[in-house]
Design a protein around this motif. Structure first.
Motif, PDB file in Angstrom:
ATOM      1  N   ALA A  43      46.508  81.511  43.494  1.00 24.05           N
ATOM      2  CA  ALA A  43      46.553  80.097  43.134  1.00 24.05           C
ATOM      3  C   ALA A  43      47.126  79.940  41.731  1.00 24.05           C
ATOM      4  O   ALA A  43      47.014  80.846  40.903  1.00 24.05           O
ATOM      5  CB  ALA A  43      45.142  79.501  43.183  1.00 24.05           C
ATOM      6  N   ASN A  44      47.725  78.783  41.483  1.00 18.90           N
ATOM      7  CA  ASN A  44      48.181  78.468  40.132  1.00 18.90           C
ATOM      8  C   ASN A  44      46.948  78.217  39.269  1.00 18.90           C
ATOM      9  O   ASN A  44      46.016  77.527  39.695  1.00 18.90           O
ATOM     10  CB  ASN A  44      49.071  77.228  40.127  1.00 18.90           C
ATOM     11  N   GLY A 106      45.717  79.826  27.192  1.00 21.42           N
ATOM     12  CA  GLY A 106      46.804  78.874  27.382  1.00 21.42           C
ATOM     13  C   GLY A 106      47.876  79.369  28.334  1.00 21.42           C
ATOM     14  O   GLY A 106      48.713  78.582  28.783  1.00 21.42           O
ATOM     15  N   ASP A 107      47.870  80.669  28.666  1.00 20.38           N
ATOM     16  CA  ASP A 107      48.842  81.195  29.623  1.00 20.38           C
ATOM     17  C   ASP A 107      48.652  80.516  30.973  1.00 20.38           C
ATOM     18  O   ASP A 107      47.524  80.313  31.430  1.00 20.38           O
ATOM     19  CB  ASP A 107      48.667  82.705  29.822  1.00 20.38           C
ATOM     20  N   ALA A 108      49.750  80.176  31.615  1.00 20.45           N
ATOM     21  CA  ALA A 108      49.722  79.606  32.959  1.00 20.45           C
ATOM     22  C   ALA A 108      50.424  80.572  33.886  1.00 20.45           C
ATOM     23  O   ALA A 108      51.389  81.242  33.492  1.00 20.45           O
ATOM     24  CB  ALA A 108      50.407  78.241  32.981  1.00 20.45           C
ATOM     25  N   GLY A 109      49.946  80.647  35.112  1.00 20.21           N
ATOM     26  CA  GLY A 109      50.580  81.555  36.058  1.00 20.21           C
ATOM     27  C   GLY A 109      49.866  81.577  37.386  1.00 20.21           C
ATOM     28  O   GLY A 109      49.132  80.655  37.738  1.00 20.21           O
ATOM     29  N   GLU A 110      50.102  82.669  38.120  1.00 20.31           N
ATOM     30  CA  GLU A 110      49.499  82.837  39.442  1.00 20.31           C
ATOM     31  C   GLU A 110      48.361  83.849  39.359  1.00 20.31           C
ATOM     32  O   GLU A 110      48.571  85.007  39.000  1.00 20.31           O
ATOM     33  CB  GLU A 110      50.551  83.303  40.452  1.00 20.31           C
ATOM     34  N   LEU A 111      47.182  83.389  39.722  1.00 21.18           N
ATOM     35  CA  LEU A 111      45.983  84.207  39.713  1.00 21.18           C
ATOM     36  C   LEU A 111      45.704  84.681  41.129  1.00 21.18           C
ATOM     37  O   LEU A 111      45.674  83.882  42.059  1.00 21.18           O
ATOM     38  CB  LEU A 111      44.795  83.390  39.187  1.00 21.18           C
TER      39      LEU A 111
END
Length: 127
Positions: A43-44, A106-111
């Motif tokens: 998920a994002n 603050g990093d955004a990505g796919e977990l």
């Protein structure tokens, strides 16, 4: 007389230690089993916070000035990352030190995760 008291308390202390260890092992096994039954999800998410929990085990001399130890003393650090999903829900995952150091708040990505088990986090970079 004092020796007899200690002799009678030793089995009780041993049973308490065994019981606490058994409960801990059973809880770990139940969580492990529950995670194995969950689907692996991707998920994002955004990394909202990082925290460390450092615990010292063993005995120390009891004096603040002295760093001598009477027995084996160890320090164990656990690392946690808290992610927020697009729907606003948050989840915290226990991770290893390498994963902890590789990401910044603050990093955004796919977990990718499975129940409460962290698999990976791939940061999305914008150019």
């Amino acid at each position: 007389m004092g020796g007899k008291i200690i002799e009678s308390l030793l089995p009780i202390v041993a049973v308490i230690i065994l019981a606490v260890s058994s409960v801990s092992a059973i809880r770990w096994l139940m969580e492990w089993s529950k995670n194995n039954k969950q689907p692996v999800k991707t998920a994002n998410a955004k990394l909202m916070s990082k925290r460390e929990d450092t615990r010292r085990t063993g005995r120390s001399s009891g004096t603040r000035k002295s760093s001598l130890s009477l027995g084996r003393s160890q320090q164990k650090t656990s690392y946690f990352l808290t992610f927020e999903f697009e729907d606003g829900e948050r989840s915290e995952f226990n991770v290893n030190g390498r994963e902890y150091g590789a990401h910044a708040e603050g990093d955004a990505g796919e977990l990718t995760y499975q129940g409460t088990r962290f698999h990976s986090f791939e940061r999305i970079t914008t150019v």
